[in-house]
Scaffold this active site. Structure first.
Site, PDB file in Angstrom:
ATOM      1  N   TYR A 185       0.863  -1.177   0.000  1.00  0.00           N
ATOM      2  CA  TYR A 185       0.000   0.000   0.000  1.00  0.00           C
ATOM      3  C   TYR A 185       0.900   1.228   0.000  1.00  0.00           C
ATOM      4  O   TYR A 185       1.423   1.639   1.027  1.00  0.00           O
ATOM      5  CB  TYR A 185      -0.897   0.034   1.227  1.00  0.00           C
ATOM      6  CG  TYR A 185      -1.992  -1.009   1.277  1.00  0.00           C
ATOM      7  CD1 TYR A 185      -2.222  -1.885   0.222  1.00  0.00           C
ATOM      8  CD2 TYR A 185      -2.803  -1.120   2.407  1.00  0.00           C
ATOM      9  CE1 TYR A 185      -3.227  -2.825   0.295  1.00  0.00           C
ATOM     10  CE2 TYR A 185      -3.815  -2.056   2.478  1.00  0.00           C
ATOM     11  CZ  TYR A 185      -4.025  -2.913   1.429  1.00  0.00           C
ATOM     12  OH  TYR A 185      -5.021  -3.859   1.506  1.00  0.00           O
ATOM     13  N   THR A 217     -19.732   1.361  -3.573  1.00  0.00           N
ATOM     14  CA  THR A 217     -21.062   1.360  -4.181  1.00  0.00           C
ATOM     15  C   THR A 217     -22.170   1.142  -3.158  1.00  0.00           C
ATOM     16  O   THR A 217     -23.309   1.592  -3.361  1.00  0.00           O
ATOM     17  CB  THR A 217     -21.156   0.274  -5.268  1.00  0.00           C
ATOM     18  OG1 THR A 217     -20.873  -1.003  -4.688  1.00  0.00           O
ATOM     19  CG2 THR A 217     -20.163   0.546  -6.383  1.00  0.00           C
TER      20      THR A 217
END
Length: 355
Positions: free
Chosen positions: A116, A267
């Site tokens: 990351y 979403t």
């Protein structure tokens, strides 16, 4: 090894251990016996309509049989830039404050990875939280090398895994990593060699527990013959149940299941994700159901999606990430939501296992 261009949104890279499900002081359900097996706890929870259906109970999870964590943790993917490349915030103080805020609000499981950034997230964790408070569990991952935004390759050779683990130890400023997860199984290296290396690192005291990322049920069963597996990280949420068989195996064996994309890449919150250019839209029927239940609880759809995970199985430990203090507080409040049996039934019907 050839580098491969991947959308992380599409392909994000033990011996049987008994654990008890310990309820918090606010719970209205009885505390499970300390020796209760995960299979018994899971079966009881599902029969009752969910892991925390009564009174919004917040069960803890005993990771690897030794580390008790709050099931709703914090993931650090939201602290790095698009494509998991570079820092998200130009001013690192914002990310440091967010990590400290998470711990101040009761988070006891921080999930990160060496790629990351790369390196950025682990360094932020150490800068913000070291020396680590008692009870805080740091999980990281190795086995993937990131060479650009959404560009990475698998690196599972023993020498690579040993070097990656040592580098994570230095960045995290610790002698032992609580949970070290193989970010991907390397198809070019025998599983026994990859897991054997992690067992050697465990025996050397460099890692406490071993986990796996993005595996199927057959691979998990095989891995458990080779090493003590404490956790699995697969994509899973209220709409995506492709790993339901993996979850069921985790329940039976006391293995933690850390679902990635627990909010469907944004979403399920009503907002598209930022990790990919083409997030899948929430189907209208699912959006309607989530919205109706959210309104009934004075909550957001994201909170309902997280609450469903906590109800669905006591083995699920979601670690949603964010770069926003407000969203952090919103996410962490999800474990106070008590969904009814009718609501759980409606949400259960939204997802169909496809794996």
């Amino acid at each position: 090894m050839d580098a491969q261009t991947n959308s992380d949104a599409a392909t994000n890279p033990e011996l049987a251990v008994e654990h008890g499900v310990r309820r918090d002081p606010y719970a209205t359900e009885p505390t499970a016996a300390a020796g209760q097996t995960s299979a018994g706890a899971a079966a009881g929870a599902r029969a009752a309509g969910g892991a925390c259906a009564a009174g919004g109970a917040r069960p803890d999870f005993v990771l690897g049989g030794t580390l008790t964590v709050r099931r709703l943790g914090f993931g650090t993917g939201g602290l790095v830039g698009p494509g998991y490349w570079g820092p998200r915030h130009a001013d690192p103080a914002r990310s440091l404050a967010l990590l400290r805020r998470a711990v101040d609000r009761g988070v006891t499981l921080i999930d990160t990875a060496d790629n990351y950034g790369p390196d950025v997230a682990e360094e932020l964790v150490a800068r913000a939280l070291h020396p680590y408070p008692a009870g805080l569990v740091i999980a990281t991952k190795g086995g993937v090398v990131r060479t650009g935004p959404d560009v990475w390759h698998v690196a599972g050779r023993p020498e690579h895994l040993r070097a990656m683990c040592d580098a994570s130890l230095r960045r995290l400023r610790t002698d032992t990593i609580d949970l070290y997860q193989l970010h991907r199984l390397d198809p070019d290296v025998p599983m026994a060699e990859q897991l054997g290396t992690l067992v050697e690192l465990q025996q050397a005291g460099k890692i406490r527990h071993i986990g796996l990322d993005s595996i199927d049920a057959a691979e998990l069963a095989r891995a458990r013959e080779l090493a003590p597996i404490a956790s699995v990280q697969n994509r899973y949420n209220v709409l995506d149940r492709a790993s339901e068989d993996v979850l069921e195996l985790c329940e039976r064996t006391g293995t933690a299941f850390l679902p990635w994309f627990p909010l469907g890449h944004g979403t399920l919150t009503g907002a598209p994700g930022t990790r990919t250019a083409t997030p899948s839209p929430t189907p209208p029927s699912a959006a309607d159901a989530l919205t109706t239940i959210a309104v009934a609880h004075g909550a957001t759809t994201g909170q309902i999606a997280l609450a469903w995970l906590l109800h669905h199985s006591p083995a699920l430990l979601p670690t949603p990430g964010t770069g926003s203090p407000d969203h952090l507080d919103e996410n962490l409040a999800a474990d106070r939501i008590a969904l009814t049996e009718a609501e759980l039934g409606l949400l259960d019907a939204l997802g169909t296992p496809t794996g």
